[in-house]
Design a protein around this motif. Structure first.
Motif, PDB file in Angstrom:
ATOM      1  N   ASN A   1       0.811  -1.218   0.000  1.00 41.71           N
ATOM      2  CA  ASN A   1       0.000   0.000   0.000  1.00 41.71           C
ATOM      3  C   ASN A   1       0.839   1.260   0.000  1.00 41.71           C
ATOM      4  O   ASN A   1       0.575   2.197  -0.736  1.00 41.71           O
ATOM      5  CB  ASN A   1      -0.956   0.020   1.209  1.00 41.71           C
ATOM      6  CG  ASN A   1      -2.074  -0.978   1.054  1.00 41.71           C
ATOM      7  OD1 ASN A   1      -2.347  -1.437  -0.048  1.00 41.71           O
ATOM      8  ND2 ASN A   1      -2.709  -1.328   2.148  1.00 41.71           N
ATOM      9  N   ALA A   2       1.849   1.305   0.853  1.00 37.01           N
ATOM     10  CA  ALA A   2       2.702   2.496   0.900  1.00 37.01           C
ATOM     11  C   ALA A   2       3.774   2.441  -0.177  1.00 37.01           C
ATOM     12  O   ALA A   2       4.413   3.431  -0.472  1.00 37.01           O
ATOM     13  CB  ALA A   2       3.351   2.647   2.272  1.00 37.01           C
ATOM     14  N   ASN A   3       3.961   1.251  -0.758  1.00 36.61           N
ATOM     15  CA  ASN A   3       4.875   1.083  -1.884  1.00 36.61           C
ATOM     16  C   ASN A   3       6.288   1.534  -1.585  1.00 36.61           C
ATOM     17  O   ASN A   3       6.938   2.133  -2.419  1.00 36.61           O
ATOM     18  CB  ASN A   3       4.317   1.826  -3.106  1.00 36.61           C
ATOM     19  CG  ASN A   3       4.880   1.282  -4.393  1.00 36.61           C
ATOM     20  OD1 ASN A   3       5.182   0.100  -4.483  1.00 36.61           O
ATOM     21  ND2 ASN A   3       5.023   2.127  -5.381  1.00 36.61           N
ATOM     22  N   ASP A   4       6.772   1.258  -0.361  1.00 36.09           N
ATOM     23  CA  ASP A   4       8.131   1.708  -0.075  1.00 36.09           C
ATOM     24  C   ASP A   4       9.101   0.593   0.283  1.00 36.09           C
ATOM     25  O   ASP A   4      10.280   0.701   0.021  1.00 36.09           O
ATOM     26  CB  ASP A   4       8.155   2.784   1.003  1.00 36.09           C
ATOM     27  CG  ASP A   4       7.690   2.309   2.367  1.00 36.09           C
ATOM     28  OD1 ASP A   4       7.400   1.110   2.540  1.00 36.09           O
ATOM     29  OD2 ASP A   4       7.625   3.142   3.272  1.00 36.09           O
ATOM     30  N   GLY A   5       8.647  -0.488   0.888  1.00 29.87           N
ATOM     31  CA  GLY A   5       9.529  -1.587   1.219  1.00 29.87           C
ATOM     32  C   GLY A   5      10.477  -1.336   2.369  1.00 29.87           C
ATOM     33  O   GLY A   5      11.305  -2.173   2.684  1.00 29.87           O
ATOM     34  N   LEU A   6      10.360  -0.188   3.033  1.00 30.35           N
ATOM     35  CA  LEU A   6      11.258   0.157   4.125  1.00 30.35           C
ATOM     36  C   LEU A   6      10.692  -0.202   5.486  1.00 30.35           C
ATOM     37  O   LEU A   6      11.320   0.039   6.506  1.00 30.35           O
ATOM     38  CB  LEU A   6      11.576   1.661   4.093  1.00 30.35           C
ATOM     39  CG  LEU A   6      12.383   2.134   2.889  1.00 30.35           C
ATOM     40  CD1 LEU A   6      12.431   3.651   2.834  1.00 30.35           C
ATOM     41  CD2 LEU A   6      13.787   1.556   2.936  1.00 30.35           C
ATOM     42  N   ASP A   7       9.504  -0.783   5.504  1.00 33.08           N
ATOM     43  CA  ASP A   7       8.815  -1.071   6.737  1.00 33.08           C
ATOM     44  C   ASP A   7       8.180  -2.457   6.604  1.00 33.08           C
ATOM     45  O   ASP A   7       7.625  -2.786   5.555  1.00 33.08           O
ATOM     46  CB  ASP A   7       7.749   0.015   6.941  1.00 33.08           C
ATOM     47  CG  ASP A   7       6.977  -0.133   8.220  1.00 33.08           C
ATOM     48  OD1 ASP A   7       6.391  -1.207   8.449  1.00 33.08           O
ATOM     49  OD2 ASP A   7       6.931   0.837   8.987  1.00 33.08           O
ATOM     50  N   ALA A   8       8.227  -3.244   7.653  1.00 30.58           N
ATOM     51  CA  ALA A   8       7.652  -4.587   7.602  1.00 30.58           C
ATOM     52  C   ALA A   8       6.149  -4.555   7.359  1.00 30.58           C
ATOM     53  O   ALA A   8       5.564  -5.522   6.892  1.00 30.58           O
ATOM     54  CB  ALA A   8       7.957  -5.334   8.900  1.00 30.58           C
ATOM     55  N   ASN A   9       5.502  -3.439   7.670  1.00 36.96           N
ATOM     56  CA  ASN A   9       4.067  -3.315   7.436  1.00 36.96           C
ATOM     57  C   ASN A   9       3.742  -2.776   6.049  1.00 36.96           C
ATOM     58  O   ASN A   9       2.580  -2.712   5.664  1.00 36.96           O
ATOM     59  CB  ASN A   9       3.430  -2.416   8.493  1.00 36.96           C
ATOM     60  CG  ASN A   9       3.414  -3.093   9.841  1.00 36.96           C
ATOM     61  OD1 ASN A   9       3.090  -4.269   9.935  1.00 36.96           O
ATOM     62  ND2 ASN A   9       3.791  -2.377  10.874  1.00 36.96           N
ATOM     63  N   ASN A  10       4.738  -2.348   5.304  1.00 41.75           N
ATOM     64  CA  ASN A  10       4.529  -1.816   3.958  1.00 41.75           C
ATOM     65  C   ASN A  10       5.589  -2.364   3.000  1.00 41.75           C
ATOM     66  O   ASN A  10       6.375  -1.612   2.438  1.00 41.75           O
ATOM     67  CB  ASN A  10       4.590  -0.286   3.977  1.00 41.75           C
ATOM     68  CG  ASN A  10       3.488   0.303   4.815  1.00 41.75           C
ATOM     69  OD1 ASN A  10       2.315   0.145   4.513  1.00 41.75           O
ATOM     70  ND2 ASN A  10       3.858   0.970   5.892  1.00 41.75           N
ATOM     71  N   PRO A  11       5.602  -3.678   2.815  1.00 39.31           N
ATOM     72  CA  PRO A  11       6.648  -4.276   1.981  1.00 39.31           C
ATOM     73  C   PRO A  11       6.377  -4.088   0.497  1.00 39.31           C
ATOM     74  O   PRO A  11       5.256  -3.787   0.087  1.00 39.31           O
ATOM     75  CB  PRO A  11       6.560  -5.756   2.350  1.00 39.31           C
ATOM     76  CG  PRO A  11       5.112  -5.945   2.689  1.00 39.31           C
ATOM     77  CD  PRO A  11       4.688  -4.669   3.376  1.00 39.31           C
ATOM     78  N   LYS A  12       7.402  -4.286  -0.289  1.00 38.59           N
ATOM     79  CA  LYS A  12       7.242  -4.372  -1.737  1.00 38.59           C
ATOM     80  C   LYS A  12       6.644  -5.741  -2.054  1.00 38.59           C
ATOM     81  O   LYS A  12       6.852  -6.712  -1.319  1.00 38.59           O
ATOM     82  CB  LYS A  12       8.591  -4.244  -2.442  1.00 38.59           C
ATOM     83  CG  LYS A  12       9.147  -2.841  -2.459  1.00 38.59           C
ATOM     84  CD  LYS A  12       8.375  -2.000  -3.419  1.00 38.59           C
ATOM     85  CE  LYS A  12       9.094  -0.703  -3.714  1.00 38.59           C
ATOM     86  NZ  LYS A  12       8.316   0.143  -4.609  1.00 38.59           N
ATOM     87  N   LEU A  13       5.956  -5.844  -3.169  1.00 37.34           N
ATOM     88  CA  LEU A  13       5.387  -7.124  -3.572  1.00 37.34           C
ATOM     89  C   LEU A  13       6.385  -7.990  -4.322  1.00 37.34           C
ATOM     90  O   LEU A  13       6.216  -9.207  -4.382  1.00 37.34           O
ATOM     91  CB  LEU A  13       4.147  -6.909  -4.454  1.00 37.34           C
ATOM     92  CG  LEU A  13       2.892  -6.440  -3.718  1.00 37.34           C
ATOM     93  CD1 LEU A  13       1.773  -6.118  -4.697  1.00 37.34           C
ATOM     94  CD2 LEU A  13       2.426  -7.495  -2.724  1.00 37.34           C
TER      95      LEU A  13
END
Length: 193
Positions: A50-62
């Protein structure tokens, strides 16, 4: 005299510890998850890009492809890319900059399964790259003349391939079936897998 030597040793040890602490503070963790919490280790209840950043375990890249593309020039020595449980289809990747660890959740848990013709997983041409705890399946790099999955290019040193399972590679009738190719003048360490 003995007191001066002891004091020097203490200061040296303290200085080394401070350097190591500073080094670890500068390292960045990146996360990739398949948008499913099944079997997850690193990204429990992940929001799936969702956040499309991959820098956080809750907002990973797909995908690992997207992460490597977005941060290609931002990686630093000591950074770790955590790839959670799931099935991925990434292929034809270049290794990240020197000193990056690509850490899966385990063999048979983090699976890169590919069915495309003329595909490989990764050519490693950056020093001190580590691939760990992955399964690489069904790659078919016929353009290289073999069922190549991982290639370590000439002159690359400090490469670690730990607990990486490779199987179901295919090749042309004229090619030889070497799923991992290690070129001349390299330093590669294998463990498990």
């Amino acid at each position: 005299m003995l007191m001066k030597c002891f004091s020097f040793k203490q200061n040296t040890i303290l200085a080394v510890l401070l350097v190591l602490i500073c080094f670890n503070l500068n390292a960045t963790n990146y996360y990739v998850d398949d948008n499913s919490s099944t079997g997850d280790v690193y990204c429990l209840n992940a929001n799936g890009d969702n956040a499309n950043d991959g820098l956080d375990a809750n907002n990973p890249k797909l995908t690992l492809t997207d992460l490597l593309s977005d941060y290609a020039t931002s990686f630093n020595f000591g950074d770790t890319i955590f790839i959670d449980a799931g099935n991925y289809t990434d292929n034809n990747l270049s290794s990240p900059l020197n000193g990056v660890v690509i850490q899966g959740a385990g063999m048979g848990v983090t699976n890169f399964v590919n069915g495309c013709a003329d595909c490989y997983f990764m050519y490693i041409d950056d020093n001190n790259t580590t691939l760990s705890s992955l399964t690489l399946e069904d790659y078919n790099d016929q353009t290289a003349g073999a069922g190549q999955v991982i290639g370590v290019l000439s002159g690359t040193v400090g490469v670690n391939i730990w607990f990486v399972q490779v199987y179901k590679t295919s090749t042309t009738s004229s090619g030889s079936d070497f799923p991992i190719i290690v070129k001349a003048h390299t330093d590669v360490h294998f463990k498990g897998g």
